[in-house]
Every structure is written in structure tokens, then in C-alpha cells.
Design an enzyme around this catalytic site. Structure first.
Site, PDB file in Angstrom:
ATOM      1  N   CYS A 280      11.519  80.389 -15.331  1.00  0.00           N
ATOM      2  CA  CYS A 280      12.177  80.036 -16.607  1.00  0.00           C
ATOM      3  C   CYS A 280      13.422  80.874 -16.884  1.00  0.00           C
ATOM      4  CB  CYS A 280      11.192  80.163 -17.757  1.00  0.00           C
ATOM      5  SG  CYS A 280       9.810  79.015 -17.612  1.00  0.00           S
TER       6      CYS A 280
ATOM      7  N   HIS B   3      15.254  81.016 -24.547  1.00  0.00           N
ATOM      8  CA  HIS B   3      14.420  80.133 -23.728  1.00  0.00           C
ATOM      9  C   HIS B   3      13.375  79.513 -24.656  1.00  0.00           C
ATOM     10  CE1 HIS B   3      11.867  78.458 -20.800  1.00  0.00           C
ATOM     11  NE2 HIS B   3      10.913  79.378 -20.896  1.00  0.00           N
TER      12      HIS B   3
ATOM     13  N   ASN C  90       8.975  73.100 -23.052  1.00  0.00           N
ATOM     14  CA  ASN C  90       9.549  74.130 -22.189  1.00  0.00           C
ATOM     15  C   ASN C  90      10.080  73.463 -20.919  1.00  0.00           C
ATOM     16  OD1 ASN C  90      10.014  76.201 -20.378  1.00  0.00           O
ATOM     17  ND2 ASN C  90       8.097  77.289 -20.798  1.00  0.00           N
TER      18      ASN C  90
END
Ligand code: COA
Length: 316
Positions: free
Chosen positions: A114, A243, A273
Site C-alpha cells: 500500500c 492512504h 482500500n
């Protein structure tokens, strides 16, 4: 002469198919209320069978090129961050290069889960500052839905698909002020995805509660590190572009920066996500809807498997 990496264009792409919490609750033992309360997510986008990391990257990249109004041939370097590449090789970067018809750039992938797009920005910035590249395309693109176990309610509620892109060019004007990237391989067991060659199938495995705690602490530290390196106070930051993993993690980082949630670009609710795509998708959204203005100071940050984490401070 040292140049800055100036942002000259951004782009983003989300697949058409929407998967809501209500739809998920028909297949796994969960509810819209539980998911929204614990994560801030209401729906996510899912790539079609024809879509891949490189096809989504192409759309986001073309948007960024159009926004920058540059000849694609002027791009020297293409960096694609992905944990869900089309193929083991060629790299998704090379596949994107082919799709864009850019002959002379060098292209490669990076894998930092990520945190991928922050790592990509950091690499791009080093190339530009050293004079090794003039114009760099960074893309985060993910088909997370392909590595999600759709019977595991602890992970399948979290992830979504999409791509975000950013174009940087060498400039005497300020752009990226600093980047800070870190990793600690000790945390492998808390969040990992086996390869298809391992006995276990290639699905995300996560100890969410433990990941959550480390993420909050680590992101707090990266905020301090970034402000200190630039001799800035919290009040100098106009926007936080985090994020998008969990609204409670994001709220903790905003609090650390003494920012109201109005100064945070949130895309989580309808995207989930999207791993390495999420920060660039959010940045693109903030730029395109006019919230992020030229001259403002924007803090981008991410945390992911590895663990990896990092930040990029940008004067847009
Ligand atoms: N629906 C309903 N119940 C669920 C559920 C779901 N989708 N997923 C888990 N639960 C249950 C658990 O089984 C557990 O039940 P138990 O108490 O009977 O054992 C209970 O809810 C609490 O689970 P826990 O894991 O402690 O919940 P949580 O508050 O930590 O929320 C996450 C779970 C995954 C939302 C949260 O930990 C998180 O977001 N972590 C960070 C993940 C992350 O950011 N990952 C990516 C990093 S890039």
C-alpha cells in the site's frame, strides 16, 4: 543546479462495477453498519474480467498526460507501483509503456504494497533531483479483488480496485519538498499475500487489529519526521492526502497534524482500500475538484505490508 520535481498532471481511474456493503453482507456474515463503523467504507469498485493493472494504469496515465499537455515521448521514466501485476514479467511498467506507445522511456515496477505510490514518488524525486530523468510518470494500479478471499469477512470488506497517476517534471519552482520512506520486514506475518506457487492460494492474510495499532503509531512518527525535516509546523500543512485504509487510522493522523477532517482528502467511503493506487487517486480527486490549489502544501502518506511506510511533502 538542483531541480525540484514539479507536479504537472494527475489522473485516476475506477472500474464501473460497484460492490456495496449490503451486497457483501449477502455472501459473508457481516453488515453495512459493522463495516462502515469500523472502517468508513460503504462500497468499492471491482475490475471487470478484461481489466488489469496495466489497462487501468493506461487510463489514469493518459488523463495525467492530457492534464500536463505534454508530448508522451518526453517521459523518460515510468514507475508502476502494484501488488497485483498483470504478469510476473514483463513488468506492468513495460506493459504500460507499450500501451502508451512511449519508445524511449525506461519502465519498471516497484512493490511496496500500500505504500507503493509513495515509494514511487520518492524514487522519481531522486531521479529528477540528480538530473538522471527530466519527466517521470508514477502510477499506482491495483486489481486487489483478484487477491482477496471473498469468503473471508475480515479482509474482503476492505479492498477495492483502481489506478492513480501523477506526472512530475524537473523545475526550478518548488514541487516535492521531501520524501521519507521506511520498511521493517519483521512484520511479515501480520499482513501478507502468498504467491500462487506457495501451497496456500494467493490471497491476502491479515491480522487487522495488530496492523491497525502499528499503522497509527508509525504514521504519527512519519508526520513528525516530515515536519522536522522541512522545519515546518502543523499549521503549514494545507492538505493531508492519506492512504485510504481505515477512517479511524486517517482521523488519528489528522489529529496529530491538528487538521480538521475538512482538510483531509477522503475517498475511502466509495473506493475502499485500493492499495498502491489510493494516495494518487485521492490526490487526483483533490486537484480535479479544485480543493488542492497551486502553491498549497500537501502531505501524502501511506502504510502497508512489509511493513512499509512513507510520506511525500509537496508544494503543489
Ligand atoms: N463483519 C462483522 N464482524 C467482523 C468482521 C466483519 N466484516 N470482521 C471481523 N469481525 C469480527 C471479528 O471476528 C471479531 O469477532 P470476535 O470478537 O467474536 O472475535 C470482532 O469483529 C472484532 O474483530 P477485530 O479484528 O478486533 O475488529 P477491528 O475493530 O480491529 O476491525 C479491521 C477490523 C480490519 C476493520 C481493522 O482492524 C482495520 O482496519 N485494521 C487495519 C487494516 C489495514 O489498514 N490494513 C491495510 C494496511 S495497508
Amino acid at each position: 543546479m538542483t531541480y525540484y520535481s514539479k507536479v504537472i498532471g494527475t489522473g485516476g481511474y475506477l472500474p464501473e462495477k460497484v460492490l456495496t456493503n449490503a451486497q457483501l453482507s449477502e455472501t459473508v456474515d457481516t453488515s453495512d453498519e459493522w463495516i462502515y463503523e469500523r472502517t468508513g467504507i460503504k462500497s468499492r469498485r471491482i475490475a471487470s474480467a478484461e481489466e488489469t493493472a496495466s489497462s487501468m494504469a493506461e487510463i489514469a496515465a493518459r488523463q495525467a498526460i492530457e492534464a500536463a499537455q505534454i508530448d508522451p515521448e518526453s517521459i523518460d521514466l515510468i514507475i508502476v507501483a502494484t501488488g497485483t501485476p498483470d504478469r510476473v514479467y514483463p513488468s506492468t511498467g513495460c506493459l504500460l509503456q507499450r500501451r502508451l506507445g512511449i519508445k524511449h522511456a525506461v519502465a519498471f515496477d516497484i512493490q511496496a504494497a500500500c505504500s507503493g505510490s509513495i515509494f514511487g514518488l520518492s524514487i522519481a524525486d531522486q531521479y529528477i533531483k540528480s538530473g538522471a530523468a527530466k519527466t517521470v510518470l508514477v502510477v499506482g494500479s491495483e486489481a486487489c479483488s483478484r487477491i482477496v478471499d471473498w469468503t473471508d469477512r475480515t479482509t474482503c470488506i476492505l479492498f477495492g480496485d483502481g489506478a492513480g497517476a501523477i506526472l512530475l517534471t524537473a523545475s526550478e519552482e518548488q514541487g516535492i519538498l521531501s520524501t521519507h520512506i521506511h520498511s521493517d520486514g519483521e512484520y511479515e506475518e501480520l499482513l501478507y499475500c502468498p504467491t500462487s506457487t506457495e501451497q496456500q492460494a494467493g490471497y491476502i492474510s491479515m491480522r487487522g487489529n495488530e496492523v491497525f495499532k502499528v499503522a497509527v503509531n508509525t504514521l504519527g512518527r512519519i508526520v513528525d519526521e516530515t515536519l522536522e525535516a522541512n522545519e515546518l509546523e502543523q499549521s503549514h500543512i494545507d492538505w493531508l492526502v492519506p492512504h485510504q485504509a481505515n477512517s479511524r487510522i486517517i482521523a488519528a493522523t489528522a489529529k496529530k497534524l491538528k487538521l480538521s477532517m475538512d482538510q483531509v482528502i477522503m475517498t475511502l467511503e466509495n473506493q475502499g482500500n485500493t492499495s498502491s493506487a489510493s494516495v494518487l487517486l485521492a490526490f487526483n480527486e483533490g486537484v480535479r475538484d479544485g480543493r488542492i490549489q497551486r502553491g498549497q502544501v500537501v502531505l501524502l502518506e501511506a502504510f502497508g505490508a512489509g511493513f512499509t511506510w512513507g510520506s511525500a511533502l509537496i508544494k503543489y
